[in-house]
Design an enzyme around this catalytic site. Structure first.
Site, PDB file in Angstrom:
ATOM      1  N   THR A  36      68.402 -35.914  33.058  1.00  0.00           N
ATOM      2  CA  THR A  36      69.882 -35.547  32.687  1.00  0.00           C
ATOM      3  C   THR A  36      69.832 -33.992  32.458  1.00  0.00           C
ATOM      4  O   THR A  36      70.796 -33.260  32.451  1.00  0.00           O
ATOM      5  CB  THR A  36      70.476 -36.246  31.592  1.00  0.00           C
ATOM      6  OG1 THR A  36      69.786 -36.119  30.392  1.00  0.00           O
ATOM      7  CG2 THR A  36      70.672 -37.747  31.736  1.00  0.00           C
ATOM      8  N   ASP A  55      57.524 -36.887  31.317  1.00  0.00           N
ATOM      9  CA  ASP A  55      58.403 -37.980  30.853  1.00  0.00           C
ATOM     10  C   ASP A  55      57.862 -38.465  29.554  1.00  0.00           C
ATOM     11  O   ASP A  55      56.459 -38.482  29.333  1.00  0.00           O
ATOM     12  CB  ASP A  55      58.436 -39.359  31.644  1.00  0.00           C
ATOM     13  CG  ASP A  55      59.526 -40.455  31.823  1.00  0.00           C
ATOM     14  OD1 ASP A  55      60.137 -40.250  32.384  1.00  0.00           O
ATOM     15  OD2 ASP A  55      59.588 -40.796  30.665  1.00  0.00           O
ATOM     16  N   GLN A  75      64.946 -34.389  21.285  1.00  0.00           N
ATOM     17  CA  GLN A  75      66.348 -34.294  21.738  1.00  0.00           C
ATOM     18  C   GLN A  75      66.318 -35.162  23.054  1.00  0.00           C
ATOM     19  O   GLN A  75      67.334 -35.612  23.335  1.00  0.00           O
ATOM     20  CB  GLN A  75      67.076 -33.004  22.077  1.00  0.00           C
ATOM     21  CG  GLN A  75      66.729 -32.081  21.155  1.00  0.00           C
ATOM     22  CD  GLN A  75      67.298 -32.301  19.569  1.00  0.00           C
ATOM     23  OE1 GLN A  75      68.623 -32.408  19.552  1.00  0.00           O
ATOM     24  NE2 GLN A  75      66.636 -32.216  18.553  1.00  0.00           N
ATOM     25  N   TYR A 143      73.232 -48.135  23.470  1.00  0.00           N
ATOM     26  CA  TYR A 143      72.864 -46.837  23.378  1.00  0.00           C
ATOM     27  C   TYR A 143      72.782 -46.843  21.869  1.00  0.00           C
ATOM     28  O   TYR A 143      71.831 -46.281  21.099  1.00  0.00           O
ATOM     29  CB  TYR A 143      73.929 -45.792  23.807  1.00  0.00           C
ATOM     30  CG  TYR A 143      73.886 -44.408  23.279  1.00  0.00           C
ATOM     31  CD1 TYR A 143      72.885 -43.832  23.714  1.00  0.00           C
ATOM     32  CD2 TYR A 143      74.717 -44.097  22.479  1.00  0.00           C
ATOM     33  CE1 TYR A 143      72.707 -42.417  23.224  1.00  0.00           C
ATOM     34  CE2 TYR A 143      74.746 -42.734  21.867  1.00  0.00           C
ATOM     35  CZ  TYR A 143      73.758 -41.766  22.220  1.00  0.00           C
ATOM     36  OH  TYR A 143      73.503 -40.683  21.745  1.00  0.00           O
ATOM     37  N   VAL A 187      83.407 -35.739  26.695  1.00  0.00           N
ATOM     38  CA  VAL A 187      84.670 -35.701  26.935  1.00  0.00           C
ATOM     39  C   VAL A 187      85.179 -34.263  27.234  1.00  0.00           C
ATOM     40  O   VAL A 187      85.993 -33.851  28.033  1.00  0.00           O
ATOM     41  CB  VAL A 187      85.551 -36.481  25.849  1.00  0.00           C
ATOM     42  CG1 VAL A 187      85.769 -35.880  24.690  1.00  0.00           C
ATOM     43  CG2 VAL A 187      86.901 -36.605  26.607  1.00  0.00           C
TER      44      VAL A 187
HETATM   45  C1  UD2 Z   1      78.795 -41.218  21.301  1.00  0.00           C
HETATM   46  C2  UD2 Z   1      78.523 -40.756  19.889  1.00  0.00           C
HETATM   47  C3  UD2 Z   1      78.040 -39.452  19.796  1.00  0.00           C
HETATM   48  C4  UD2 Z   1      76.968 -39.092  20.816  1.00  0.00           C
HETATM   49  C5  UD2 Z   1      77.358 -39.428  21.974  1.00  0.00           C
HETATM   50  C6  UD2 Z   1      76.463 -39.295  23.242  1.00  0.00           C
HETATM   51  C7  UD2 Z   1      80.458 -42.052  18.648  1.00  0.00           C
HETATM   52  C8  UD2 Z   1      81.482 -42.141  17.903  1.00  0.00           C
HETATM   53  N1  UD2 Z   1      79.877 -40.997  18.950  1.00  0.00           N
HETATM   54  O1  UD2 Z   1      79.948 -40.304  21.752  1.00  0.00           O
HETATM   55  O2  UD2 Z   1      77.721 -39.305  18.414  1.00  0.00           O
HETATM   56  O3  UD2 Z   1      75.868 -40.070  20.586  1.00  0.00           O
HETATM   57  O4  UD2 Z   1      77.784 -40.930  22.218  1.00  0.00           O
HETATM   58  O5  UD2 Z   1      76.891 -39.408  24.352  1.00  0.00           O
HETATM   59  O6  UD2 Z   1      79.806 -43.249  18.820  1.00  0.00           O
HETATM   60  N2  UD2 Z   1      86.939 -40.134  27.052  1.00  0.00           N
HETATM   61  C9  UD2 Z   1      88.191 -39.750  27.928  1.00  0.00           C
HETATM   62  N3  UD2 Z   1      87.708 -39.437  29.092  1.00  0.00           N
HETATM   63  C10 UD2 Z   1      86.710 -39.232  29.569  1.00  0.00           C
HETATM   64  C11 UD2 Z   1      85.528 -39.264  28.711  1.00  0.00           C
HETATM   65  C12 UD2 Z   1      85.663 -39.808  27.553  1.00  0.00           C
HETATM   66  O7  UD2 Z   1      88.919 -40.487  27.178  1.00  0.00           O
HETATM   67  O8  UD2 Z   1      86.624 -38.632  30.723  1.00  0.00           O
HETATM   68  C13 UD2 Z   1      87.211 -40.723  25.649  1.00  0.00           C
HETATM   69  C14 UD2 Z   1      86.177 -41.899  25.472  1.00  0.00           C
HETATM   70  O9  UD2 Z   1      86.715 -43.157  25.821  1.00  0.00           O
HETATM   71  C15 UD2 Z   1      85.874 -41.864  23.929  1.00  0.00           C
HETATM   72  C16 UD2 Z   1      86.028 -40.096  23.730  1.00  0.00           C
HETATM   73  O10 UD2 Z   1      86.743 -39.667  24.689  1.00  0.00           O
HETATM   74  O11 UD2 Z   1      86.908 -42.385  23.396  1.00  0.00           O
HETATM   75  C17 UD2 Z   1      84.474 -39.589  23.560  1.00  0.00           C
HETATM   76  O12 UD2 Z   1      84.064 -39.902  24.371  1.00  0.00           O
HETATM   77  P1  UD2 Z   1      82.385 -39.247  24.876  1.00  0.00           P
HETATM   78  O13 UD2 Z   1      81.875 -40.035  25.819  1.00  0.00           O
HETATM   79  O14 UD2 Z   1      82.575 -37.743  24.721  1.00  0.00           O
HETATM   80  O15 UD2 Z   1      81.746 -39.600  23.398  1.00  0.00           O
HETATM   81  P2  UD2 Z   1      81.288 -40.845  22.317  1.00  0.00           P
HETATM   82  O16 UD2 Z   1      82.289 -40.841  21.341  1.00  0.00           O
HETATM   83  O17 UD2 Z   1      80.958 -42.065  23.314  1.00  0.00           O
END
Ligand code: UD2
Length: 313
Positions: A36, A55, A75, A143, A187
């Site tokens: 990635t 890896d 990381q 995850y 996002v």
């Molecule tokens: C999780 C963890 C974060 C980190 C990350 C790694 C939580 C609260 N946060 O992030 O700490 O470990 O994983 O990947 O568990 N969304 C949209 N449209 C898009 C993409 C995302 O609406 O195109 C929404 C998604 O459904 C979510 C929010 O945006 O509600 C954030 O999503 P994300 O994928 O940026 O991060 P998140 O919260 O899964």
């Protein structure tokens, strides 16, 4: 001057750490399997680091990389909730088996301290806000389970072998160099790049979900503080790394409209499986033991990030 190994050095957070350490005059070695991570994230510093394409699952390569290191900033990961739902075995291999291999190598090499990129996803969808480290974890996605399992390995290696380990639970880090191109990208990276091109972003759900979005400089600072803190303040412990503020996705989208000039609306798709509704950190433990303070607030971080993507288009 100290010697640091960064795993996942070609990623968004790993490369930011490398830049910060080189700026201070530290020596940096880095490993990345480029699954990635992107080598162009290292283009400005490639000649100043010892980079190895390797890896985490390659124990010999980890032994080589850890030799002579004082600190390891771990990381490397496959960082995505939805990707782990699709491929839990792959998530576990990279995020748990990989971490355990690295810990064995760090222990054997007598590394002083390992600082680990843990995740706020460990808390799951608990209704209590803000989330503090004493709360019982309640991971939902594979995850989140994997990230939490690796926290336990970190703490176990401190207790069993005396390898100083510090777990930093990152809350949604964003900023320059975050990859916007994967369907699993964070996002903000996705929204900003789409909106700058005048393209419509997709919101999963109604946009009322909230996050404690934290600008990259704050995460970098937390890592440096976690290396500098006395062992009795931090070894074998877990700390939230966030801002202590939250915004909804709808509020964020409105702020981005102003910053990017995008005038349309977002498309709405169904909520993502395993998504967390609200996320907000209590950061008092990191403040007390690591002297951590957010250096950049959300609004300034968002403006800097939009500017960076604009400049690099
Ligand atoms: C999780 C963890 C974060 C980190 C990350 C790694 C939580 C609260 N946060 O992030 O700490 O470990 O994983 O990947 O568990 N969304 C949209 N449209 C898009 C993409 C995302 O609406 O195109 C929404 C998604 O459904 C979510 C929010 O945006 O509600 C954030 O999503 P994300 O994928 O940026 O991060 P998140 O919260 O899964």
């Amino acid at each position: 001057m100290a010697r640091y190994l960064i795993t996942g050095i070609a990623g968004f957070i790993g490369s930011s750490l490398a830049h910060a350490l080189l700026d201070r005059g530290d020596e940096v070695c880095g490993v990345d399997n480029l699954s990635t991570g992107r080598i162009q994230n290292l283009s400005a510093i490639r000649d100043h680091i010892d980079f190895r394409q390797a890896d985490l699952l390659d124990l010999d390569a980890m032994h080589d990389a850890c030799a002579g290191m004082e600190f390891v900033l771990h990381q490397a990961a496959i960082p995505s909730v939805p990707k782990s739902v699709l491929d839990p075995l792959g998530s576990n291999r990279a995020n748990v088996d990989g971490t355990l291999n690295l810990l064995v190598a760090a222990r054997d090499a007598k590394v002083k301290r390992v600082v680990y990129a843990a995740s706020s996803s460990a808390y799951g969808d608990t209704p209590t806000l803000p989330k503090h480290e004493d709360m019982c974890p309640n991971p939902i996605s594979p995850y989140a389970v994997a990230k939490l399992a690796s926290e336990h390995y970190m703490i176990s290696f401190y207790r069993c072998y005396g390898l100083e380990s510090v777990c930093l639970r990152y809350f949604n880090i964003f900023g320059p160099r975050q990859d916007p191109t994967s369907p699993y990208s964070g996002v903000l990276a996705k929204f900003i790049t789409l909106m700058l091109r005048g393209e419509q972003p997709t919101m999963f759900g109604d946009g009322s979900q909230s996050r404690d979005f934290n600008y990259i400089d704050n995460a970098v600072s937390a890592n440096l503080l976690a290396c500098a803190a006395p062992a009795e303040e931090c070894a074998g412990r877990v700390f939230n790394v966030a801002t202590g503020q939250r915004v909804t996705l709808n509020q964020t989208f409105q702020a981005l409209k102003k910053l990017t000039g995008y005038s349309g609306e977002a498309k709405h798709d169904p909520e993502r499986a395993s998504d967390i509704k609200h996320s907000l950190a209590d950061i008092s433990k990191a403040a007390k033991h690591l002297q951590y303070r957010p250096l950049v607030d959300f609004e300034s971080g968002l403006a800097k990030t939009v500017q960076w993507y604009r400049d690099s288009q």
